[in-house]
Design a protein around this motif. Structure first.
Motif, PDB file in Angstrom:
ATOM      1  N   GLY A 148       0.798  -1.346   0.001  1.00  0.00           N
ATOM      2  CA  GLY A 148      -0.084  -0.357  -0.189  1.00  0.00           C
ATOM      3  C   GLY A 148       0.593   1.402   0.411  1.00  0.00           C
ATOM      4  O   GLY A 148       1.718   1.358  -0.887  1.00  0.00           O
ATOM      5  N   TYR A 149       1.501   2.249   1.082  1.00  0.00           N
ATOM      6  CA  TYR A 149       1.483   3.997   1.063  1.00  0.00           C
ATOM      7  C   TYR A 149       2.378   3.045   2.107  1.00  0.00           C
ATOM      8  O   TYR A 149       4.039   4.004   2.027  1.00  0.00           O
ATOM      9  CB  TYR A 149       0.550   4.705   2.301  1.00  0.00           C
ATOM     10  CG  TYR A 149      -0.496   4.784   1.308  1.00  0.00           C
ATOM     11  CD1 TYR A 149      -0.278   5.565   0.227  1.00  0.00           C
ATOM     12  CD2 TYR A 149      -1.391   4.585   0.745  1.00  0.00           C
ATOM     13  CE1 TYR A 149      -1.169   6.046  -1.064  1.00  0.00           C
ATOM     14  CE2 TYR A 149      -2.889   5.181   0.859  1.00  0.00           C
ATOM     15  CZ  TYR A 149      -2.560   5.852  -0.636  1.00  0.00           C
ATOM     16  OH  TYR A 149      -3.577   5.892  -1.734  1.00  0.00           O
ATOM     17  N   HIS A 150       2.837   1.661   2.311  1.00  0.00           N
ATOM     18  CA  HIS A 150       4.266   1.642   3.144  1.00  0.00           C
ATOM     19  C   HIS A 150       5.541   0.388   2.776  1.00  0.00           C
ATOM     20  O   HIS A 150       5.185  -0.385   1.319  1.00  0.00           O
ATOM     21  CB  HIS A 150       3.753   0.477   4.442  1.00  0.00           C
ATOM     22  CG  HIS A 150       2.512   1.354   5.628  1.00  0.00           C
ATOM     23  ND1 HIS A 150       1.155   1.788   5.322  1.00  0.00           N
ATOM     24  CD2 HIS A 150       3.204   2.500   6.179  1.00  0.00           C
ATOM     25  CE1 HIS A 150       0.273   2.166   6.450  1.00  0.00           C
ATOM     26  NE2 HIS A 150       1.171   3.066   6.488  1.00  0.00           N
ATOM     27  N   GLN A 151       6.155   0.965   2.775  1.00  0.00           N
ATOM     28  CA  GLN A 151       7.991   0.111   2.319  1.00  0.00           C
ATOM     29  C   GLN A 151       8.668  -0.220   3.408  1.00  0.00           C
ATOM     30  O   GLN A 151       8.625   0.951   4.709  1.00  0.00           O
ATOM     31  CB  GLN A 151       8.148   1.173   1.264  1.00  0.00           C
ATOM     32  CG  GLN A 151       8.744   2.402   1.233  1.00  0.00           C
ATOM     33  CD  GLN A 151       9.311   3.280   0.299  1.00  0.00           C
ATOM     34  OE1 GLN A 151       9.954   2.846  -0.958  1.00  0.00           O
ATOM     35  NE2 GLN A 151       9.214   4.913   0.134  1.00  0.00           N
ATOM     36  N   GLY A 152       9.348  -0.711   2.578  1.00  0.00           N
ATOM     37  CA  GLY A 152      10.786  -1.092   3.997  1.00  0.00           C
ATOM     38  C   GLY A 152      11.939  -2.129   3.208  1.00  0.00           C
ATOM     39  O   GLY A 152      11.465  -2.124   1.755  1.00  0.00           O
ATOM     40  N   GLU A 153      12.385  -2.553   3.489  1.00  0.00           N
ATOM     41  CA  GLU A 153      13.985  -3.429   3.023  1.00  0.00           C
ATOM     42  C   GLU A 153      14.590  -3.591   4.111  1.00  0.00           C
ATOM     43  O   GLU A 153      14.353  -3.354   5.270  1.00  0.00           O
ATOM     44  CB  GLU A 153      14.484  -2.028   2.379  1.00  0.00           C
ATOM     45  CG  GLU A 153      15.801  -2.823   1.753  1.00  0.00           C
ATOM     46  CD  GLU A 153      17.378  -1.739   1.304  1.00  0.00           C
ATOM     47  OE1 GLU A 153      18.421  -1.710   1.801  1.00  0.00           O
ATOM     48  OE2 GLU A 153      16.690  -0.549   0.335  1.00  0.00           O
ATOM     49  N   ILE A 154      14.487  -4.919   3.693  1.00  0.00           N
ATOM     50  CA  ILE A 154      15.194  -6.306   4.041  1.00  0.00           C
ATOM     51  C   ILE A 154      16.641  -6.431   3.556  1.00  0.00           C
ATOM     52  O   ILE A 154      16.887  -7.530   2.062  1.00  0.00           O
ATOM     53  CB  ILE A 154      14.994  -7.703   4.564  1.00  0.00           C
ATOM     54  CG1 ILE A 154      13.325  -6.722   4.986  1.00  0.00           C
ATOM     55  CG2 ILE A 154      15.779  -8.613   5.256  1.00  0.00           C
ATOM     56  CD1 ILE A 154      12.644  -8.098   5.413  1.00  0.00           C
TER      57      ILE A 154
END
Length: 152
Positions: free
Chosen positions: A136-142
């Motif tokens: 959706g409007y959220h993002q992240g990285e691993i």
């Protein structure tokens, strides 16, 4: 929204059947093709795809094992929001029938009529180094390179 964990990502990948594998061609262009993810749901940073030895993807990986993967699924209530995952990793080719059997699913019979005995069959293993997601409007990285290394 809290950052997603690798376990969260694995759960979301459960319903995504196809990925797009991107490679770099001998001439430096980027080539992309759909590959079946086989719904292998216990995602630990490795992806596996079956193909044949004489394909462009095998030629590209032989020249440059750095690859990209893209996934798209649905998230949220009633699956209304799109969910995207991109992965950067290194690919290797496996030609061991025992490993073929470990990753084989019956729907692959449609593509490879002789099953794990299909002439020229190759299993591509992508060892993910970095994963980026959009929910959706959220993002992240691993950073899987560090995360997997510390787990060993």
């Amino acid at each position: 929204m809290a950052e997603l964990t690798l376990s969260d990502i694995s759960e979301k990948m459960r319903d995504i059947d196809f990925a797009v594998l991107s490679t770099r061609t001998h001439g430096g262009a980027i080539a992309a093709r759909p590959m079946s993810n086989n719904r292998q749901v216990e995602y630990d940073g490795d992806n596996y795809f079956f193909t044949l030895q004489d394909t462009g993807s095998i030629q590209d990986i032989t020249n440059d094992p750095n690859v990209g993967l893209s996934f798209q699924g649905r998230s949220g209530a009633l699956g209304m929001k799109p969910f995207f995952i991109t992965i950067e990793g290194r690919a290797e080719m496996i030609r061991d029938k025992n490993q073929f059997a470990e990753h084989w699913t019956s729907d692959l019979d449609e593509w490879f009529k002789d099953g794990i005995d299909t002439p020229g069959l190759v299993l591509i293993k992508v060892d993910a180094q970095r994963l980026h997601y959009w929910d959706g409007y959220h993002q992240g990285e691993i950073d899987l390179g560090r995360q997997l290394e510390s787990a060993r």
